[in-house]
Design an enzyme around this catalytic site. Structure first.
Site, mmCIF file in Angstrom:
data_model
loop_
_atom_site.group_PDB
_atom_site.id
_atom_site.type_symbol
_atom_site.label_atom_id
_atom_site.label_comp_id
_atom_site.label_asym_id
_atom_site.label_seq_id
_atom_site.Cartn_x
_atom_site.Cartn_y
_atom_site.Cartn_z
ATOM 1 N N ALA A 68 0.832 -1.210 0.000
ATOM 2 C CA ALA A 68 0.000 0.000 0.000
ATOM 3 C C ALA A 68 0.863 1.254 0.000
ATOM 4 O O ALA A 68 0.446 2.302 -0.496
ATOM 5 C CB ALA A 68 -0.925 -0.008 1.209
ATOM 6 N N CYS A 322 5.516 5.322 21.008
ATOM 7 C CA CYS A 322 6.912 5.729 21.174
ATOM 8 C C CYS A 322 7.698 5.160 20.012
ATOM 9 O O CYS A 322 8.141 4.022 20.064
ATOM 10 C CB CYS A 322 7.476 5.168 22.466
ATOM 11 S SG CYS A 322 6.549 5.681 23.887
#
Ligand code: PLP
Length: 376
Positions: A68, A322
């Site tokens: 994609a 994170c």
């Protein structure tokens, strides 16, 4: 093992594995003129038809890509090189996947004006905000359907319908990676010109994607060479992976509603249990795909939690909270409070997950709350 990281990738189904192996065994190049080539070509076209049917599209509108990411790069740079010659503005959202965001950043450096529509204070992106950002100078609007970190559904259909009416020359691109075969997406209803798809999020193999381009829309190719994919995407097609993609779509196309119901029950259970547990918060409440739940365990670091769960063979994602030590800008954009941003976990389902697995996850999270060191 309990696998709750289906937004990252899914387990290939038995039918997909079988299809890929059979594609490897029938190793012909679909461009070859002899029998082996013709067989490979037939397999490729059979898969293209299945994928097109699942999307409500014509087979000739589907072009195979490597993923994609390539599909979205093709869409965005293609729009910039065609309509973008005359119109220098691109409208997108501030919560796109990097495969879209990074292309927009690059075009910004090259002189395009990029408008990134943000969620409002309630954490939702409004169709009105996308519509009012587009104008006669807009070459492209690129909006994802389902956000990969929070599951938020963006009102693409409404936004695209209005923009199409007001600015018919503007190209409309939608990253449907987290929505395809999970929500009932059909090209006609969605109203896009270009759609990005990926096989490995729907139990297909990695390394294969597709870009759907509405018949009559012309954008230039990203890859030049042997002229495969009717001249649009050069490079020998990976017939085994294409066959795996086709098998995944064939298996899932008729069960979108049924799986949606099942996964909604899983999501409801998880949300209810989180609400009953002090210190665990669901980050985005409404208008979400049931396949993705973003939650925060207050005071505990995402990565520490992730490994704590991993030791119990429960696999989740840190929700990109994170990335290399940085907080996710997407989570921030959605308005997750500062104190919860380091504690985000992304739980993402497939229809094979069970309510008992949700209960095990909650037990493990409660254990984590009582045994792990808090963030200071
Ligand atoms: N778009 C979204 C919303 C995604 O979640 C992902 C993968 O995580 C991608 C694009 C990229 O897909 P691929 O791995 O096929 O390049």
């Amino acid at each position: 093992m309990i696998y709750f990281d289906n937004a990252a990738t899914t387990k290939p189904s038995d039918a997909v594995i079988k299809a890929v192996i059979s594609g490897l065994e029938q190793f012909g190049n679909p461009s070859s003129l002899h029998r082996l080539g013709l067989e490979a070509e037939q397999q490729r076209e059979q898969a293209r038809k299945i994928i097109a049917d699942a999307l409500g599209a014509l087979p000739e509108e589907i072009f195979f890509t490597s993923c994609a990411t390539e599909s979205s790069n093709t869409a965005i740079f293609g729009a910039a090189a065609s309509v973008g010659k005359r119109k220098k503005k691109i409208v997108t959202t501030s919560v796109e996947h990097p495969s879209v965001a990074a292309c927009c950043d690059k075009l910004e450096q090259e002189g395009f004006e990029i408008v990134r529509v943000q969620p409002r204070e309630d954490g939702k992106i409004y169709a009105e905000d996308i519509i009012s950002a587009a104008d006669d100078n807009t070459c492209l609007v690129s909006c994802m359907l389902v956000n990969n970190e929070t599951g938020s559904i963006i009102p693409v259909e409404r936004a695209f319908a209005a923009i199409r009416k007001k600015h018919p020359q503007t190209l409309l691109h939608c990253d449907c990676v987290q929505g395809f075969l999970k929500l009932p997406i059909k090209t006609k209803k969605l109203g896009a010109d270009i759609i990005s798809l990926s096989a490995h999020k729907i139990h297909g193999p990695k390394g294969i994607g597709a870009v759907w381009i509405r018949k009559g829309v012309h954008i230039p190719s990203l890859l030049l060479g042997g002229g495969q994919e009717r001249g649009f995407r050069s490079g020998t097609e990976s017939v085994p992976l294409i066959m795996g993609f086709g098998a995944a779509c064939g298996e899932l196309a008729s069960t979108v509603g049924e799986r949606f119901e099942k996964v909604s029950r899983l999501r409801d259970r998880l949300v209810r249990l989180c609400e009953q547990t002090e210190g665990i918060f669901v980050n985005i409440g409404s208008e979400c795909s049931p396949y993705i739940v973003s939650l925060s365990v207050e005071g505990l670091k995402s990565e520490v939690l992730l490994h704590f769960l991993e030791q119990r063979e429960i696999y989740v994602s840190s929700g990109s909270a994170c990335s290399k030590g940085k907080k996710s800008t997407v989570i921030k954009e959605f308005g997750v409070p500062d104190k919860l941003r380091d504690s985000v976990l992304r739980i993402s389902f497939c229809a094979e997950n069970t309510e008992a697995e949700i209960d095990e996850l909650m037990t493990a999270l409660r254990e984590a709350q009582s045994s792990l060191a808090r963030i200071r």
